[in-house]
Scaffold this motif. Sequence first.
Motif, PDB file in Angstrom:
ATOM      1  N   PRO A  36      -6.276 -15.403  -0.864  1.00  0.00           N
ATOM      2  CA  PRO A  36      -6.460 -13.954  -0.956  1.00  0.00           C
ATOM      3  C   PRO A  36      -5.244 -13.218  -0.390  1.00  0.00           C
ATOM      4  CG  PRO A  36      -7.926 -14.900   0.702  1.00  0.00           C
ATOM      5  CD  PRO A  36      -7.238 -16.034   0.037  1.00  0.00           C
ATOM      6  N   TYR A  37      -4.963 -12.054  -0.943  1.00  0.00           N
ATOM      7  CA  TYR A  37      -3.806 -11.282  -0.479  1.00  0.00           C
ATOM      8  C   TYR A  37      -4.064  -9.794  -0.634  1.00  0.00           C
ATOM      9  CZ  TYR A  37      -2.666 -10.952  -5.466  1.00  0.00           C
ATOM     10  OH  TYR A  37      -2.704 -10.705  -6.811  1.00  0.00           O
ATOM     11  N   ASN A  38      -3.297  -9.003   0.109  1.00  0.00           N
ATOM     12  CA  ASN A  38      -3.323  -7.539   0.032  1.00  0.00           C
ATOM     13  C   ASN A  38      -1.926  -7.051  -0.322  1.00  0.00           C
ATOM     14  OD1 ASN A  38      -5.969  -7.458   0.975  1.00  0.00           O
ATOM     15  ND2 ASN A  38      -5.366  -7.158   3.092  1.00  0.00           N
ATOM     16  N   ILE A  39      -1.868  -5.956  -1.067  1.00  0.00           N
ATOM     17  CA  ILE A  39      -0.605  -5.263  -1.318  1.00  0.00           C
ATOM     18  C   ILE A  39      -0.817  -3.840  -0.819  1.00  0.00           C
ATOM     19  CG2 ILE A  39       1.067  -4.485  -3.029  1.00  0.00           C
ATOM     20  CD1 ILE A  39       0.116  -6.764  -4.842  1.00  0.00           C
ATOM     21  N   GLU A  40       0.044  -3.401   0.092  1.00  0.00           N
ATOM     22  CA  GLU A  40      -0.123  -2.058   0.647  1.00  0.00           C
ATOM     23  C   GLU A  40       1.201  -1.313   0.667  1.00  0.00           C
ATOM     24  OE1 GLU A  40      -0.873  -1.960   5.017  1.00  0.00           O
ATOM     25  OE2 GLU A  40      -0.781  -4.142   4.836  1.00  0.00           O
ATOM     26  N   ARG A  41       1.090   0.007   0.603  1.00  0.00           N
ATOM     27  CA  ARG A  41       2.261   0.874   0.733  1.00  0.00           C
ATOM     28  C   ARG A  41       2.349   1.261   2.195  1.00  0.00           C
ATOM     29  NH1 ARG A  41       4.733   4.904  -2.912  1.00  0.00           N
ATOM     30  NH2 ARG A  41       3.227   4.128  -4.403  1.00  0.00           N
ATOM     31  N   THR A  42       3.501   0.995   2.820  1.00  0.00           N
ATOM     32  CA  THR A  42       3.669   1.287   4.239  1.00  0.00           C
ATOM     33  C   THR A  42       4.579   2.485   4.479  1.00  0.00           C
ATOM     34  OG1 THR A  42       5.478  -0.305   4.400  1.00  0.00           O
ATOM     35  CG2 THR A  42       3.264  -1.098   4.913  1.00  0.00           C
ATOM     36  N   GLY A  43       5.166   3.020   3.432  1.00  0.00           N
ATOM     37  CA  GLY A  43       6.044   4.173   3.550  1.00  0.00           C
ATOM     38  C   GLY A  43       6.389   4.693   2.170  1.00  0.00           C
TER      39      GLY A  43
END
Length: 151
Positions: A36-43
């Motif tokens: 399992p993995y997450n993709i997130e915007r950090t900026g």
Amino acid sequence: MQTIDFSPFYRSTVGFDRLFNRLDTLSGQEAKTYPPYNIERTGEDAYRISIAVAGFSNGDIAIETKENSLVVKGAKPQESAEKAREFLHRGIAERAFELRFQLADYVEVQGATLENGLLHLELKRELPESKKPRQIAINGATATIEDKSVN
């Protein structure tokens, strides 16, 4: 899963063939569920991919980028006969995996860290100076309009 036909777009656009080829390949891939993995915007132009890799160490994971593609592979070394373990219940999957991500233009991997069973990949979009917006100065003298009417 439904398939999408992009052929009408091929007939009415010029220069977008790479985009539609990418969409074709992405729609043809099966969804990966392990690990399992997450993709997130950090900026504004920064992203993080976090992958759950419990049981894997730094030496078991390989990260490779080529052109606009990111590949993360993990594999545990084979256990020798004297190190063989007998499991009464095996709930932690340590099977080999390969995850592929398509990166947008100018997105590059800045670094990777492995902590608490999570592999964090830091990505950043860095536009080259030639692609950034710039102000264009207007040259020339100011023109004046003279009144040439006859009184």
